[in-house]
Write an enzyme that holds these catalytic residues in place. Sequence first.
Site, PDB file in Angstrom:
ATOM      1  N   ASP A  91      -9.059   4.285  -7.675  1.00 28.82           N
ATOM      2  CA  ASP A  91      -7.686   4.133  -7.329  1.00 28.82           C
ATOM      3  C   ASP A  91      -7.295   2.593  -8.079  1.00 28.82           C
ATOM      4  O   ASP A  91      -7.895   1.808  -8.159  1.00 28.82           O
ATOM      5  CB  ASP A  91      -7.085   3.858  -5.995  1.00 28.82           C
ATOM      6  CG  ASP A  91      -5.983   4.014  -5.360  1.00 28.82           C
ATOM      7  OD1 ASP A  91      -4.862   3.282  -6.118  1.00 28.82           O
ATOM      8  OD2 ASP A  91      -5.621   4.697  -4.476  1.00 28.82           O
ATOM      9  N   ASN A  99       2.384   1.486   3.197  1.00 29.16           N
ATOM     10  CA  ASN A  99       1.319   2.369   3.065  1.00 29.16           C
ATOM     11  C   ASN A  99       0.590   2.633   4.608  1.00 29.16           C
ATOM     12  O   ASN A  99      -0.051   3.342   5.114  1.00 29.16           O
ATOM     13  CB  ASN A  99       0.066   2.006   2.297  1.00 29.16           C
ATOM     14  CG  ASN A  99       0.326   1.828   0.872  1.00 29.16           C
ATOM     15  OD1 ASN A  99      -0.077   1.005   0.163  1.00 29.16           O
ATOM     16  ND2 ASN A  99       1.397   2.679   0.282  1.00 29.16           N
ATOM     17  N   LEU A 100       0.881   1.420   5.474  1.00 33.50           N
ATOM     18  CA  LEU A 100       0.065   1.448   6.641  1.00 33.50           C
ATOM     19  C   LEU A 100       0.497   2.293   7.775  1.00 33.50           C
ATOM     20  O   LEU A 100      -0.414   2.563   8.498  1.00 33.50           O
ATOM     21  CB  LEU A 100       0.298  -0.294   7.196  1.00 33.50           C
ATOM     22  CG  LEU A 100       0.026  -1.455   6.074  1.00 33.50           C
ATOM     23  CD1 LEU A 100       0.318  -2.809   6.815  1.00 33.50           C
ATOM     24  CD2 LEU A 100      -1.560  -1.255   5.651  1.00 33.50           C
ATOM     25  N   GLN A 101       1.513   3.058   7.598  1.00 29.58           N
ATOM     26  CA  GLN A 101       1.877   3.981   8.651  1.00 29.58           C
ATOM     27  C   GLN A 101       0.951   5.243   8.509  1.00 29.58           C
ATOM     28  O   GLN A 101       0.726   5.876   9.545  1.00 29.58           O
ATOM     29  CB  GLN A 101       3.134   4.506   8.314  1.00 29.58           C
ATOM     30  CG  GLN A 101       3.651   5.882   8.889  1.00 29.58           C
ATOM     31  CD  GLN A 101       3.812   6.903   7.872  1.00 29.58           C
ATOM     32  OE1 GLN A 101       3.417   6.689   6.637  1.00 29.58           O
ATOM     33  NE2 GLN A 101       4.245   7.951   8.230  1.00 29.58           N
ATOM     34  N   LYS A 115      -6.495  -1.173  -3.426  1.00 28.92           N
ATOM     35  CA  LYS A 115      -6.842  -0.579  -2.501  1.00 28.92           C
ATOM     36  C   LYS A 115      -8.489  -0.113  -2.445  1.00 28.92           C
ATOM     37  O   LYS A 115      -9.121   0.052  -1.365  1.00 28.92           O
ATOM     38  CB  LYS A 115      -6.237   0.771  -2.573  1.00 28.92           C
ATOM     39  CG  LYS A 115      -4.695   0.640  -2.195  1.00 28.92           C
ATOM     40  CD  LYS A 115      -3.924   2.156  -2.077  1.00 28.92           C
ATOM     41  CE  LYS A 115      -2.336   2.003  -1.702  1.00 28.92           C
ATOM     42  NZ  LYS A 115      -1.883   3.232  -1.855  1.00 28.92           N
ATOM     43  N   CYS A 217       5.835  11.686  -1.738  1.00 26.04           N
ATOM     44  CA  CYS A 217       5.852  11.285  -0.450  1.00 26.04           C
ATOM     45  C   CYS A 217       6.787   9.979  -0.350  1.00 26.04           C
ATOM     46  O   CYS A 217       7.353   9.888   0.875  1.00 26.04           O
ATOM     47  CB  CYS A 217       4.400  11.028   0.129  1.00 26.04           C
ATOM     48  SG  CYS A 217       3.358  12.098   0.240  1.00 26.04           S
ATOM     49  N   CYS A 362      18.592   4.112  -7.496  1.00 29.13           N
ATOM     50  CA  CYS A 362      17.571   4.581  -6.568  1.00 29.13           C
ATOM     51  C   CYS A 362      16.452   3.717  -6.356  1.00 29.13           C
ATOM     52  O   CYS A 362      16.959   2.345  -5.771  1.00 29.13           O
ATOM     53  CB  CYS A 362      16.950   5.736  -7.474  1.00 29.13           C
ATOM     54  SG  CYS A 362      15.895   5.302  -8.802  1.00 29.13           S
TER      55      CYS A 362
END
Length: 403
Positions: A91, A99-101, A115, A217, A362
């Site tokens: 990575d 990210n923590l969700q 990471k 995502c 965006c």
Amino acid sequence: MEIMNHSARDAGRGQGPGPLVDPGPLVDLGPELTAEELQRYSRHLLIPEVGMAGQRRLKKARVLVVGAGGLGSPVLLYLAAAGVGTLGIVDDDTVDTSNLQRQVIHGTADVGRPKTASAAETVRGINPLVQVVEHRERLDSSNALEIMAGYDLVLDGTDSFATRYLVSDATTILGKPCVWGSILRFDGQVTVFWAGRGPTYRDLHPEPPLPGTVPSCAEGGVFGALCGQIGSAMAAEAIKLLTGTGEPLLGRVLVLDALAMRWREVGLRPDPEAVRPAALLPDYAEFCGAPVERELPAVDAAELARLLVARAAGEAEFLLVDVRETGEAAIVAIEGAVLVPRGELLSGETELPRDVPVVLHCKSGARSGEVLGHLLDRGYDARHLAGGILAWISRIEPAKPVY
């Protein structure tokens, strides 16, 4: 779903299980277990299908996990706990608050860290007997074969079509199995690819989807707990392959609708007409239709801020259009922007006025750039915000949330 509409069509062509049901153990017996290992892995040792032999195979196994994100997190946690001897992590990203969700291998204190470093520290905390190898780099055609050559098994939990084809082709060339998982919103898929013994990713997806037709995502969202469900299934398949236990998901794609909590199975066979990779890996960004670089008119965050002040004073006239999705705009927005999702503009469902200049934005600039090219080809006076709302937050409103 990320590939449900795209892959259900392709997967359905299989109509049956793959050609191999029992490939046998992937790894030979490793060294005898120590007293500490006997105690740590005692619950595995009590299972006849794993037992002492299976645990020794796990101890000798070398497994590469591509991506320390939503799927890589539970995969790494469970493979470490199971006693896989060597875990490689590929990575090149850093931990972000968003990210923590779902990326449960990382914590709040890890935000901003690589990471691989965060994941490796967590793995060692779970099981110090596991050797962790960090590959803090982007996997691409230049390094994939060299990195993967040192491992028995590869697990792919990435959300990039280019990386998925890369991993599948590299494991095909090397003759290694690949456990693959995919998630988006409430939908997930998991299977095992193994050229020569079953299908590969190219049998599921002979061609990549058109750019922009499948949201990532970051654009479409993902139900956090789904990562645990699919990631745990991936880890289970890895352990089964390594130890030769049970029936692997060769020739079978397991599909989960977490919203209805229903699992179903789709058969998949190797397609004799599918393209097979050559010894040299191609440019996967080009293969997956990465947009050709094009010089696009842009404004930076500071210039847009000045334009908004001028517009409020009646000294400038333009339309600021947010091309993200509704859920994204609900998290954070630029005051004065009109929300028109990218798909509505590209499909022609919504037409923008032509009597005023248009500024698009965006999240990061990719989607607005795509829409901008579309509008410029149709004669609009248009520009977009370089770096998207992330640049706006960084330069103009740092108190606003980043997602």
